[in-house]
Scaffold this motif. Sequence first.
Motif, PDB file in Angstrom:
ATOM      1  N   GLN A 153      42.183  35.402  33.702  1.00 31.51           N
ATOM      2  CA  GLN A 153      42.876  35.677  34.951  1.00 31.51           C
ATOM      3  C   GLN A 153      42.153  35.019  36.129  1.00 31.51           C
ATOM      4  O   GLN A 153      40.921  34.966  36.167  1.00 31.51           O
ATOM      5  N   SER A 154      42.925  34.516  37.059  1.00 28.79           N
ATOM      6  CA  SER A 154      42.328  33.885  38.231  1.00 28.79           C
ATOM      7  C   SER A 154      41.570  34.901  39.068  1.00 28.79           C
ATOM      8  O   SER A 154      41.910  36.092  39.080  1.00 28.79           O
ATOM      9  N   ILE A 155      40.552  34.433  39.743  1.00 27.85           N
ATOM     10  CA  ILE A 155      39.806  35.272  40.676  1.00 27.85           C
ATOM     11  C   ILE A 155      40.729  35.618  41.841  1.00 27.85           C
ATOM     12  O   ILE A 155      41.484  34.775  42.329  1.00 27.85           O
ATOM     13  N   LEU A 156      40.686  36.849  42.298  1.00 23.38           N
ATOM     14  CA  LEU A 156      41.552  37.288  43.384  1.00 23.38           C
ATOM     15  C   LEU A 156      41.015  36.810  44.738  1.00 23.38           C
ATOM     16  O   LEU A 156      39.807  36.603  44.901  1.00 23.38           O
ATOM     17  N   PRO A 157      41.887  36.664  45.711  1.00 22.77           N
ATOM     18  CA  PRO A 157      41.424  36.315  47.059  1.00 22.77           C
ATOM     19  C   PRO A 157      40.695  37.483  47.694  1.00 22.77           C
ATOM     20  O   PRO A 157      40.779  38.617  47.219  1.00 22.77           O
ATOM     21  N   VAL A 158      39.978  37.203  48.759  1.00 25.60           N
ATOM     22  CA  VAL A 158      39.361  38.249  49.569  1.00 25.60           C
ATOM     23  C   VAL A 158      39.977  38.187  50.966  1.00 25.60           C
ATOM     24  O   VAL A 158      40.625  37.201  51.325  1.00 25.60           O
ATOM     25  N   ASN A 159      39.796  39.240  51.729  1.00 22.11           N
ATOM     26  CA  ASN A 159      40.226  39.230  53.121  1.00 22.11           C
ATOM     27  C   ASN A 159      38.983  39.160  53.994  1.00 22.11           C
ATOM     28  O   ASN A 159      38.262  40.149  54.150  1.00 22.11           O
ATOM     29  N   ASN A 160      38.722  37.981  54.529  1.00 17.21           N
ATOM     30  CA  ASN A 160      37.478  37.755  55.257  1.00 17.21           C
ATOM     31  C   ASN A 160      37.393  38.524  56.569  1.00 17.21           C
ATOM     32  O   ASN A 160      36.286  38.806  57.046  1.00 17.21           O
ATOM     33  N   SER A 161      38.520  38.875  57.156  1.00 16.37           N
ATOM     34  CA  SER A 161      38.483  39.629  58.414  1.00 16.37           C
ATOM     35  C   SER A 161      37.980  41.051  58.186  1.00 16.37           C
ATOM     36  O   SER A 161      37.478  41.694  59.111  1.00 16.37           O
ATOM     37  N   ILE A 162      38.085  41.542  56.948  1.00 14.18           N
ATOM     38  CA  ILE A 162      37.597  42.879  56.606  1.00 14.18           C
ATOM     39  C   ILE A 162      36.264  42.797  55.876  1.00 14.18           C
ATOM     40  O   ILE A 162      35.307  43.502  56.217  1.00 14.18           O
ATOM     41  N   TYR A 163      36.185  41.916  54.884  1.00 13.39           N
ATOM     42  CA  TYR A 163      35.020  41.858  54.003  1.00 13.39           C
ATOM     43  C   TYR A 163      33.885  41.019  54.575  1.00 13.39           C
ATOM     44  O   TYR A 163      32.719  41.239  54.263  1.00 13.39           O
ATOM     45  N   GLY A 164      34.196  40.059  55.414  1.00 14.03           N
ATOM     46  CA  GLY A 164      33.178  39.133  55.899  1.00 14.03           C
ATOM     47  C   GLY A 164      33.267  37.813  55.155  1.00 14.03           C
ATOM     48  O   GLY A 164      34.229  37.547  54.430  1.00 14.03           O
ATOM     49  N   ASP A 165      32.259  36.973  55.314  1.00 16.42           N
ATOM     50  CA  ASP A 165      32.299  35.610  54.793  1.00 16.42           C
ATOM     51  C   ASP A 165      31.369  35.352  53.614  1.00 16.42           C
ATOM     52  O   ASP A 165      31.002  34.212  53.336  1.00 16.42           O
ATOM     53  N   LYS A 166      30.982  36.415  52.891  1.00 17.39           N
ATOM     54  CA  LYS A 166      30.122  36.217  51.720  1.00 17.39           C
ATOM     55  C   LYS A 166      30.844  35.441  50.626  1.00 17.39           C
ATOM     56  O   LYS A 166      30.218  34.762  49.807  1.00 17.39           O
ATOM     57  N   VAL A 167      32.160  35.545  50.614  1.00 20.11           N
ATOM     58  CA  VAL A 167      32.995  34.835  49.650  1.00 20.11           C
ATOM     59  C   VAL A 167      34.114  34.154  50.428  1.00 20.11           C
ATOM     60  O   VAL A 167      34.812  34.806  51.201  1.00 20.11           O
ATOM     61  N   THR A 168      34.277  32.849  50.245  1.00 22.68           N
ATOM     62  CA  THR A 168      35.364  32.144  50.921  1.00 22.68           C
ATOM     63  C   THR A 168      36.496  31.884  49.936  1.00 22.68           C
ATOM     64  O   THR A 168      36.256  31.634  48.750  1.00 22.68           O
ATOM     65  N   ASN A 169      37.723  31.930  50.430  1.00 23.25           N
ATOM     66  CA  ASN A 169      38.854  31.687  49.556  1.00 23.25           C
ATOM     67  C   ASN A 169      38.970  30.229  49.136  1.00 23.25           C
ATOM     68  O   ASN A 169      39.555  29.935  48.092  1.00 23.25           O
ATOM     69  N   ASP A 170      38.393  29.323  49.908  1.00 20.70           N
ATOM     70  CA  ASP A 170      38.355  27.922  49.480  1.00 20.70           C
ATOM     71  C   ASP A 170      37.546  27.787  48.192  1.00 20.70           C
ATOM     72  O   ASP A 170      37.939  27.067  47.265  1.00 20.70           O
ATOM     73  N   LYS A 171      36.428  28.502  48.136  1.00 19.71           N
ATOM     74  CA  LYS A 171      35.609  28.446  46.934  1.00 19.71           C
ATOM     75  C   LYS A 171      36.286  29.181  45.780  1.00 19.71           C
ATOM     76  O   LYS A 171      36.208  28.750  44.625  1.00 19.71           O
ATOM     77  N   VAL A 172      36.960  30.285  46.071  1.00 16.62           N
ATOM     78  CA  VAL A 172      37.717  30.988  45.037  1.00 16.62           C
ATOM     79  C   VAL A 172      38.735  30.049  44.417  1.00 16.62           C
ATOM     80  O   VAL A 172      38.886  29.983  43.188  1.00 16.62           O
ATOM     81  N   LYS A 173      39.436  29.286  45.247  1.00 12.72           N
ATOM     82  CA  LYS A 173      40.448  28.359  44.742  1.00 12.72           C
ATOM     83  C   LYS A 173      39.829  27.247  43.907  1.00 12.72           C
ATOM     84  O   LYS A 173      40.418  26.836  42.895  1.00 12.72           O
ATOM     85  N   ARG A 174      38.648  26.788  44.288  1.00 14.68           N
ATOM     86  CA  ARG A 174      37.980  25.751  43.484  1.00 14.68           C
ATOM     87  C   ARG A 174      37.581  26.300  42.117  1.00 14.68           C
ATOM     88  O   ARG A 174      37.759  25.629  41.093  1.00 14.68           O
ATOM     89  N   PHE A 175      37.039  27.496  42.104  1.00 18.19           N
ATOM     90  CA  PHE A 175      36.678  28.131  40.832  1.00 18.19           C
ATOM     91  C   PHE A 175      37.927  28.362  39.977  1.00 18.19           C
ATOM     92  O   PHE A 175      37.912  28.151  38.763  1.00 18.19           O
ATOM     93  N   ASN A 176      39.017  28.783  40.609  1.00 22.72           N
ATOM     94  CA  ASN A 176      40.244  29.033  39.872  1.00 22.72           C
ATOM     95  C   ASN A 176      40.816  27.756  39.265  1.00 22.72           C
ATOM     96  O   ASN A 176      41.360  27.779  38.150  1.00 22.72           O
ATOM     97  N   LYS A 177      40.717  26.669  39.981  1.00 21.65           N
ATOM     98  CA  LYS A 177      41.183  25.384  39.444  1.00 21.65           C
ATOM     99  C   LYS A 177      40.408  25.029  38.188  1.00 21.65           C
ATOM    100  O   LYS A 177      40.987  24.610  37.169  1.00 21.65           O
ATOM    101  N   ALA A 178      39.083  25.228  38.224  1.00 24.06           N
ATOM    102  CA  ALA A 178      38.249  24.953  37.053  1.00 24.06           C
ATOM    103  C   ALA A 178      38.566  25.922  35.917  1.00 24.06           C
ATOM    104  O   ALA A 178      38.559  25.531  34.738  1.00 24.06           O
ATOM    105  N   LEU A 179      38.860  27.172  36.260  1.00 20.08           N
ATOM    106  CA  LEU A 179      39.239  28.161  35.249  1.00 20.08           C
ATOM    107  C   LEU A 179      40.509  27.737  34.528  1.00 20.08           C
ATOM    108  O   LEU A 179      40.605  27.803  33.300  1.00 20.08           O
ATOM    109  N   LYS A 180      41.510  27.318  35.296  1.00 19.07           N
ATOM    110  CA  LYS A 180      42.793  26.906  34.720  1.00 19.07           C
ATOM    111  C   LYS A 180      42.609  25.723  33.782  1.00 19.07           C
ATOM    112  O   LYS A 180      43.180  25.682  32.686  1.00 19.07           O
ATOM    113  N   GLU A 181      41.802  24.761  34.193  1.00 15.40           N
ATOM    114  CA  GLU A 181      41.553  23.584  33.365  1.00 15.40           C
ATOM    115  C   GLU A 181      40.831  23.964  32.076  1.00 15.40           C
ATOM    116  O   GLU A 181      41.133  23.431  31.003  1.00 15.40           O
ATOM    117  N   THR A 182      39.878  24.880  32.177  1.00 18.30           N
ATOM    118  CA  THR A 182      39.118  25.324  31.001  1.00 18.30           C
ATOM    119  C   THR A 182      40.011  26.093  30.033  1.00 18.30           C
ATOM    120  O   THR A 182      39.933  25.906  28.815  1.00 18.30           O
TER     121      THR A 182
END
Length: 206
Positions: free
Chosen positions: A124-153
């Motif tokens: 399953q793909s990694i879920l997005p985060v809401n940076n306005s609530i959670y902060g910037d420890k995790v960016t959705n740009d990086k989540v999308k990059r990881f998800n792209k690699a997950l899909k390919e794998t």
Amino acid sequence: MKRELAGVEVSPKYSNYYLQKKDIFESTETTRVDKIFVGDSITDHGEFQEFYPDQVVLNRGISKDTSAGVLNRINEVVGRNAKEVYLLIGVNDIRTKVEQDAYIGNIRKIIESFAKSKTEIYIQSILPVNNSIYGDKVTNDKVKRFNKALKETAKELNVHFLDLFPYFTDEEGQLKKEYTIDGIHLNGKGYKVWTQQVPDTKTTSK
């Protein structure tokens, strides 16, 4: 110095909660399992059995877990011979700055652990985060990059890829506020959306 306690290795690498949960998982003997959900706190918090009352469903989520932590305990999951396994892991890898190549390497090993099994694997793909609530420890740009690699794998290793990401994002690519309280974990409505994307299979495994 490492020591043994209740059948698990006590090491600074793993939290007491991780070791406790791993030991509890390994102490049970549930068979004829339909679904196993594996992951971190997002999985850990889910009451999945209640969404599938006519099936045998196990929750193998451990709060704060990473791909390396799942790999360390995957043999217990493999040994259940479940019909389906649903893996959702990665946000803590991103949060703790694990390199994408190392993360994907762990995912590959997790999938390969099922090589002799008839279990259907759903990555399953990694879920997005809401940076306005959670902060910037995790960016959705990086989540999308990881998800792209997950899909390919998943495609390369011939397992299912379940893309949850689009179902949880708002127009700005953030986790919808209606699905979360803290910006990263799901509320009840969020779990309903998640389980609605899981294939509707009802036949108990052998």
